[in-house]
Design an enzyme around this catalytic site. Structure first.
Site, PDB file in Angstrom:
ATOM      1  N   HIS A 125       9.806   0.032   8.530  1.00  0.00           N
ATOM      2  CA  HIS A 125       8.871  -0.912   7.821  1.00  0.00           C
ATOM      3  C   HIS A 125       8.821  -2.198   7.134  1.00  0.00           C
ATOM      4  O   HIS A 125       9.733  -3.702   7.813  1.00  0.00           O
ATOM      5  CB  HIS A 125       7.626  -1.010   8.580  1.00  0.00           C
ATOM      6  CG  HIS A 125       7.655   0.640   9.971  1.00  0.00           C
ATOM      7  ND1 HIS A 125       7.277   0.195  11.210  1.00  0.00           N
ATOM      8  CD2 HIS A 125       7.038   1.685   9.613  1.00  0.00           C
ATOM      9  CE1 HIS A 125       7.085   1.386  11.702  1.00  0.00           C
ATOM     10  NE2 HIS A 125       6.998   2.132  11.321  1.00  0.00           N
ATOM     11  N   ASP A 126       8.279  -1.632   6.543  1.00  0.00           N
ATOM     12  CA  ASP A 126       8.557  -2.793   4.997  1.00  0.00           C
ATOM     13  C   ASP A 126       9.586  -3.295   4.306  1.00  0.00           C
ATOM     14  O   ASP A 126       9.237  -4.871   4.409  1.00  0.00           O
ATOM     15  CB  ASP A 126       7.524  -2.317   3.733  1.00  0.00           C
ATOM     16  CG  ASP A 126       6.171  -1.242   4.943  1.00  0.00           C
ATOM     17  OD1 ASP A 126       6.161  -3.025   5.623  1.00  0.00           O
ATOM     18  OD2 ASP A 126       5.434  -0.478   4.045  1.00  0.00           O
ATOM     19  N   THR A 182       3.064  -6.379   2.219  1.00  0.00           N
ATOM     20  CA  THR A 182       3.297  -4.527   3.166  1.00  0.00           C
ATOM     21  C   THR A 182       2.114  -3.666   3.707  1.00  0.00           C
ATOM     22  O   THR A 182       2.905  -2.730   4.809  1.00  0.00           O
ATOM     23  CB  THR A 182       4.598  -4.293   2.775  1.00  0.00           C
ATOM     24  OG1 THR A 182       4.343  -3.600   1.315  1.00  0.00           O
ATOM     25  CG2 THR A 182       5.586  -5.166   2.499  1.00  0.00           C
ATOM     26  N   PHE A 215      -0.699  -1.009  13.079  1.00  0.00           N
ATOM     27  CA  PHE A 215      -1.558  -0.624  11.918  1.00  0.00           C
ATOM     28  C   PHE A 215      -2.012  -1.454  10.811  1.00  0.00           C
ATOM     29  O   PHE A 215      -3.540  -1.627  10.331  1.00  0.00           O
ATOM     30  CB  PHE A 215      -1.050   0.573  11.295  1.00  0.00           C
ATOM     31  CG  PHE A 215      -1.428   1.599   9.677  1.00  0.00           C
ATOM     32  CD1 PHE A 215      -2.517   2.194  10.685  1.00  0.00           C
ATOM     33  CD2 PHE A 215      -1.326   1.741   8.281  1.00  0.00           C
ATOM     34  CE1 PHE A 215      -3.982   2.873   8.926  1.00  0.00           C
ATOM     35  CE2 PHE A 215      -1.850   1.857   7.446  1.00  0.00           C
ATOM     36  CZ  PHE A 215      -2.965   2.529   7.232  1.00  0.00           C
ATOM     37  N   ASN A 216      -0.991  -2.499   9.962  1.00  0.00           N
ATOM     38  CA  ASN A 216      -1.214  -2.890   8.803  1.00  0.00           C
ATOM     39  C   ASN A 216      -2.343  -3.853   9.744  1.00  0.00           C
ATOM     40  O   ASN A 216      -3.834  -4.623   8.911  1.00  0.00           O
ATOM     41  CB  ASN A 216      -0.379  -4.071   8.341  1.00  0.00           C
ATOM     42  CG  ASN A 216       0.802  -2.821   7.753  1.00  0.00           C
ATOM     43  OD1 ASN A 216       0.119  -2.029   7.085  1.00  0.00           O
ATOM     44  ND2 ASN A 216       1.850  -3.104   7.914  1.00  0.00           N
ATOM     45  N   ASN A 245      -2.268   2.877   3.376  1.00  0.00           N
ATOM     46  CA  ASN A 245      -1.383   4.096   4.329  1.00  0.00           C
ATOM     47  C   ASN A 245      -2.436   5.441   3.472  1.00  0.00           C
ATOM     48  O   ASN A 245      -2.844   5.997   3.661  1.00  0.00           O
ATOM     49  CB  ASN A 245      -0.616   3.953   3.177  1.00  0.00           C
ATOM     50  CG  ASN A 245       0.680   3.823   4.082  1.00  0.00           C
ATOM     51  OD1 ASN A 245      -0.034   3.419   5.584  1.00  0.00           O
ATOM     52  ND2 ASN A 245       1.572   2.672   3.697  1.00  0.00           N
ATOM     53  N   ASP A 291       1.145  -1.213   0.342  1.00  0.00           N
ATOM     54  CA  ASP A 291       0.052   0.283  -0.386  1.00  0.00           C
ATOM     55  C   ASP A 291       0.825   1.120  -0.003  1.00  0.00           C
ATOM     56  O   ASP A 291       0.762   1.748   1.000  1.00  0.00           O
ATOM     57  CB  ASP A 291      -0.998  -0.386   0.993  1.00  0.00           C
ATOM     58  CG  ASP A 291      -0.683   0.012   2.632  1.00  0.00           C
ATOM     59  OD1 ASP A 291       0.789  -0.637   2.332  1.00  0.00           O
ATOM     60  OD2 ASP A 291      -1.230   0.120   3.836  1.00  0.00           O
ATOM     61  N   ASP A 305       6.251   0.970   1.885  1.00  0.00           N
ATOM     62  CA  ASP A 305       6.363  -0.008   0.875  1.00  0.00           C
ATOM     63  C   ASP A 305       7.232  -0.003  -0.194  1.00  0.00           C
ATOM     64  O   ASP A 305       7.516  -0.501  -0.764  1.00  0.00           O
ATOM     65  CB  ASP A 305       4.604   0.439   0.663  1.00  0.00           C
ATOM     66  CG  ASP A 305       4.083   0.057   1.361  1.00  0.00           C
ATOM     67  OD1 ASP A 305       3.648  -0.771   2.183  1.00  0.00           O
ATOM     68  OD2 ASP A 305       4.019   1.114   2.347  1.00  0.00           O
TER      69      ASP A 305
END
Ligand code: BDR
Ligand code: CA
Length: 309
Positions: free
Chosen positions: A238-239, A124, A165-166, A40, A10, A15
């Site tokens: 993160h991703d 992700t 979040f995800n 996102n 996203d 990402d």
């Protein structure tokens, strides 16, 4: 032989960097498709962002739009972190190719069904597309090697005190994925908050004189603004860490543990409930990443971003 993978994302600043990391390593991974989910930002924006980033880097790949909302809930987006476009910061030209006309979920199903080798899925974003693919075509489970996902946390959340979040955006889809029986590596906040890139690295990218390097530096400058307000010294990647774990699994240390998704909590919806002490009696179903080699990871990111001409 490169591993066949599908990236479901996203974009989103991190990402975008995860995509660039994957396409910088064709000797390690073959990206069968990039499928897009709302998260996102709205689906329209996350699709456009994926196309723009790949076009900018000179990469052509099948990109397919999936779900524009979670399986059961109203979509929650994150403009605080990623801006109005979902990828604020650099000015990117319009893409030079279009998204496929096939739905993202069908794209996942078709690639997994027809791949000669088992496919690794790398989500992700919210797990809507992956959950829908598993519900619609459970036969594909047999040809999935592993799901290496960015999401969840054994310790603190980031979007609520309990949830990342995800997983929070689509906990029902996450529950389908976590209960699927497919081997899962959870690259959650426990490691991504330790995988920060620092301002000096961003400066290095901005001064690299390389088109993609500079663009990534600009992405990180914007991404850093939100994280400063959260008290971070740098920017948690993160991703990209989930992608790095596919490329070099020893970059993180994992523990095989039972993990369930909270879908009905009063304060804890979206929590990845990790049973460290076996008190539930459930069978371990997830390799939970709990430590990361940050220096090796950041070097991998810098090298990959500067490998683009
Ligand atoms: C996750 O949420 C999104 O904002 C990022 O792209 C990442 O996938 C971190 O919680
Ligand atoms: Ca993401």
């Amino acid at each position: 032989m490169p591993k066949p993978i599908i990236i479901d994302c996203d974009p989103g600043h991190d990402d975008a960097i995860a995509l660039l990391l994957a396409f910088a390593k064709p000797e390690l991974v073959k990206v069968l498709a990039v499928t897009i989910v709302a998260g996102n930002q709205t689906l329209e924006k996350t699709v456009l962002n994926a196309l723009k980033v790949l076009s900018f880097a000179g990469v052509e790949c099948e990109v397919a739009a999936g779900y524009d909302r979670p399986l059961l809930r109203t979509l929650e987006i994150a403009p605080e972190v990623h801006g109005e476009s979902g990828l604020d910061g650099p000015i990117l030209p319009e893409p030079n190719f279009k998204a496929s006309i096939k739905h993202g979920v069908q794209t996942i199903i078709d690639h997994v069904r027809t791949s000669k080798e088992k496919v690794t899925l790398v989500p992700t974003g919210p797990l809507t597309n992956i959950g829908a693919a598993l519900l619609g075509a459970p036969d594909i489970k047999e040809n999935i090697e592993r799901i290496v996902l960015m999401g969840g946390a054994a310790r603190e959340g980031n979007w609520t005190p309990a949830a990342e979040f995800n997983i929070l955006v689509d906990p029902e889809a996450a529950s389908v994925v976590f209960q699927s029986g497919i081997p899962i590596t959870m690259v959650g906040l426990d490691v991504t908050h330790e995988a920060q890139i620092m301002a000096s690295d961003v400066e290095f990218l901005l001064n690299s004189g390389k088109k993609v390097g500079v663009m990534v530096g600009e992405l990180l400058e914007f991404f850093g603004e939100f994280h400063k307000t959260m008290g971070f010294a740098g920017m948690p990647l993160h991703d990209p860490l989930a992608m790095a774990t596919v490329l070099e699994p020893t970059i993180v240390e994992t523990k095989h543990l039972p993990v369930r998704i909270e879908t009905q909590g009063q304060y804890t919806t979206g929590r990845t409930v990790v049973d460290f002490y076996g008190v539930t009696g459930e069978k371990p179903n997830v390799d939970v990443a709990l430590a990361v080699d940050r220096d090796r990871f950041v070097q991998m990111i810098l090298d990959a971003m500067l490998s683009y001409n």
